[in-house]
Write a protein that holds these residues in place. Structure first.
Motif, PDB file in Angstrom:
ATOM      1  N   SER A   1       0.712  -1.238  -0.097  1.00 10.84           N
ATOM      2  CA  SER A   1       0.076  -0.064   0.121  1.00 10.84           C
ATOM      3  C   SER A   1       0.745   1.172   0.141  1.00 10.84           C
ATOM      4  CB  SER A   1      -0.822  -0.055   1.424  1.00 10.84           C
ATOM      5  OG  SER A   1      -1.414   1.304   1.334  1.00 10.84           O
ATOM      6  N   PRO A   2       0.329   2.283  -0.973  1.00  9.32           N
ATOM      7  CA  PRO A   2       1.279   3.441  -0.628  1.00  9.32           C
ATOM      8  C   PRO A   2       0.850   4.318   0.582  1.00  9.32           C
ATOM      9  CG  PRO A   2      -0.625   3.782  -2.185  1.00  9.32           C
ATOM     10  CD  PRO A   2      -0.728   2.338  -1.815  1.00  9.32           C
TER      11      PRO A   2
ATOM     12  N   VAL B   1      -3.995 -10.724  10.842  1.00  6.26           N
ATOM     13  CA  VAL B   1      -3.403 -10.733   9.264  1.00  6.26           C
ATOM     14  C   VAL B   1      -3.713  -9.377   8.711  1.00  6.26           C
ATOM     15  CG1 VAL B   1      -3.747 -11.767   7.076  1.00  6.26           C
ATOM     16  CG2 VAL B   1      -4.359 -13.080   8.939  1.00  6.26           C
ATOM     17  N   ASP B   2      -2.576  -9.051   8.415  1.00  6.10           N
ATOM     18  CA  ASP B   2      -2.695  -7.525   7.501  1.00  6.10           C
ATOM     19  C   ASP B   2      -3.400  -7.591   6.058  1.00  6.10           C
ATOM     20  OD1 ASP B   2      -1.285  -6.605   9.474  1.00  6.10           O
ATOM     21  OD2 ASP B   2       0.650  -6.073   8.153  1.00  6.10           O
ATOM     22  N   TYR B   3      -3.930  -6.555   6.160  1.00 10.89           N
ATOM     23  CA  TYR B   3      -4.820  -6.280   4.828  1.00 10.89           C
ATOM     24  C   TYR B   3      -4.501  -4.698   4.448  1.00 10.89           C
ATOM     25  CZ  TYR B   3      -7.351 -10.331   5.749  1.00 10.89           C
ATOM     26  OH  TYR B   3      -7.680 -11.585   6.386  1.00 10.89           O
ATOM     27  N   GLN B   4      -4.946  -4.554   3.299  1.00  7.70           N
ATOM     28  CA  GLN B   4      -4.632  -2.997   2.941  1.00  7.70           C
ATOM     29  C   GLN B   4      -5.734  -2.169   3.264  1.00  7.70           C
ATOM     30  OE1 GLN B   4      -4.136  -2.419  -1.479  1.00  7.70           O
ATOM     31  NE2 GLN B   4      -4.023  -0.426  -0.987  1.00  7.70           N
ATOM     32  N   TRP B   5      -5.303  -0.862   3.755  1.00  3.87           N
ATOM     33  CA  TRP B   5      -6.431   0.103   3.997  1.00  3.87           C
ATOM     34  C   TRP B   5      -6.283   1.225   3.080  1.00  3.87           C
ATOM     35  CZ3 TRP B   5      -5.903   5.111   6.124  1.00  3.87           C
ATOM     36  CH2 TRP B   5      -7.250   5.504   6.436  1.00  3.87           C
TER      37      TRP B   5
ATOM     38  N   LEU C   1       9.818  -5.989   5.799  1.00  2.00           N
ATOM     39  CA  LEU C   1       8.975  -6.124   4.583  1.00  2.00           C
ATOM     40  C   LEU C   1       8.575  -7.583   4.660  1.00  2.00           C
ATOM     41  CD1 LEU C   1       7.444  -5.055   1.863  1.00  2.00           C
ATOM     42  CD2 LEU C   1       9.680  -5.809   0.848  1.00  2.00           C
ATOM     43  N   PHE C   2       7.255  -7.991   4.655  1.00  2.72           N
ATOM     44  CA  PHE C   2       6.879  -9.433   4.899  1.00  2.72           C
ATOM     45  C   PHE C   2       5.502  -9.632   4.034  1.00  2.72           C
ATOM     46  CE2 PHE C   2       5.057  -7.025   8.304  1.00  2.72           C
ATOM     47  CZ  PHE C   2       3.927  -7.152   8.646  1.00  2.72           C
TER      48      PHE C   2
ATOM     49  N   HIS D   1       1.995  -7.761   0.331  1.00  3.07           N
ATOM     50  CA  HIS D   1       2.969  -7.731   1.605  1.00  3.07           C
ATOM     51  C   HIS D   1       2.681  -6.406   2.313  1.00  3.07           C
ATOM     52  CE1 HIS D   1       5.009 -10.428  -1.056  1.00  3.07           C
ATOM     53  NE2 HIS D   1       6.063 -10.469  -0.258  1.00  3.07           N
ATOM     54  N   SER D   2       3.142  -6.348   3.410  1.00  3.80           N
ATOM     55  CA  SER D   2       3.295  -5.037   4.472  1.00  3.80           C
ATOM     56  C   SER D   2       4.742  -4.868   4.720  1.00  3.80           C
ATOM     57  CB  SER D   2       2.459  -5.560   5.850  1.00  3.80           C
ATOM     58  OG  SER D   2       1.270  -5.769   5.423  1.00  3.80           O
TER      59      SER D   2
END
Length: 128
Positions: free
Chosen positions: A18-19, A37-41, A122-123, A62-63
């Motif tokens: 995500s930017p 779990v990461d998601y884009q916001w 970064l993962f 990725h996050s």
């Protein structure tokens, strides 16, 4: 600049991050963030599950975490192979007992990353 970090990690265009940036600041010592779990916001977007999350087709893979301070004792980011087994609270008085879920193994820690100022982690999202 995020794209350059992804490419420097050798992931090229295979990783989508995500930017947008969000900041997490613990106001009290010894606080933790539950396994998740990461998601884009994306500000201004929503979906059926949670307001503010990405529309279909713009998912990230990725996050990244940028550590702004050092933490000499504790504070590690744990990357897990899966979420911990669900642990439901005991039933309230007068309610029937909840059957125990089948035994699930505890998650495996794939990495424990110590917070160091300036470190960029970064993962992939499949790590939780």
């Amino acid at each position: 600049e995020v794209r350059r970090a992804v490419e420097a990690a050798g992931l090229g265009r295979a990783a989508v991050v995500s930017p947008w940036m969000r900041f997490l600041r613990y106001k009290l010592a010894n606080k933790t963030l539950k396994a998740h779990v990461d998601y884009q916001w994306l500000p201004g977007y929503a979906n059926d599950e949670q307001q503010g999350y990405t529309p279909q087709g713009l998912e990230t893979t990725h996050s990244f975490l940028l550590y702004l301070t050092d933490c000499p004792h504790g504070g590690e980011t744990l990357l897990l192979d899966r979420l911990p087994p669900s642990r439901k609270p005991p039933p309230r008085r007068g309610e029937p007992p909840v059957p125990a879920p089948p035994e699930e193994p505890e998650p495996v820690v794939l990495a424990a990353v110590a917070p160091r100022r300036g470190r960029l982690l970064l993962f992939p999202h499949h790590c939780v």
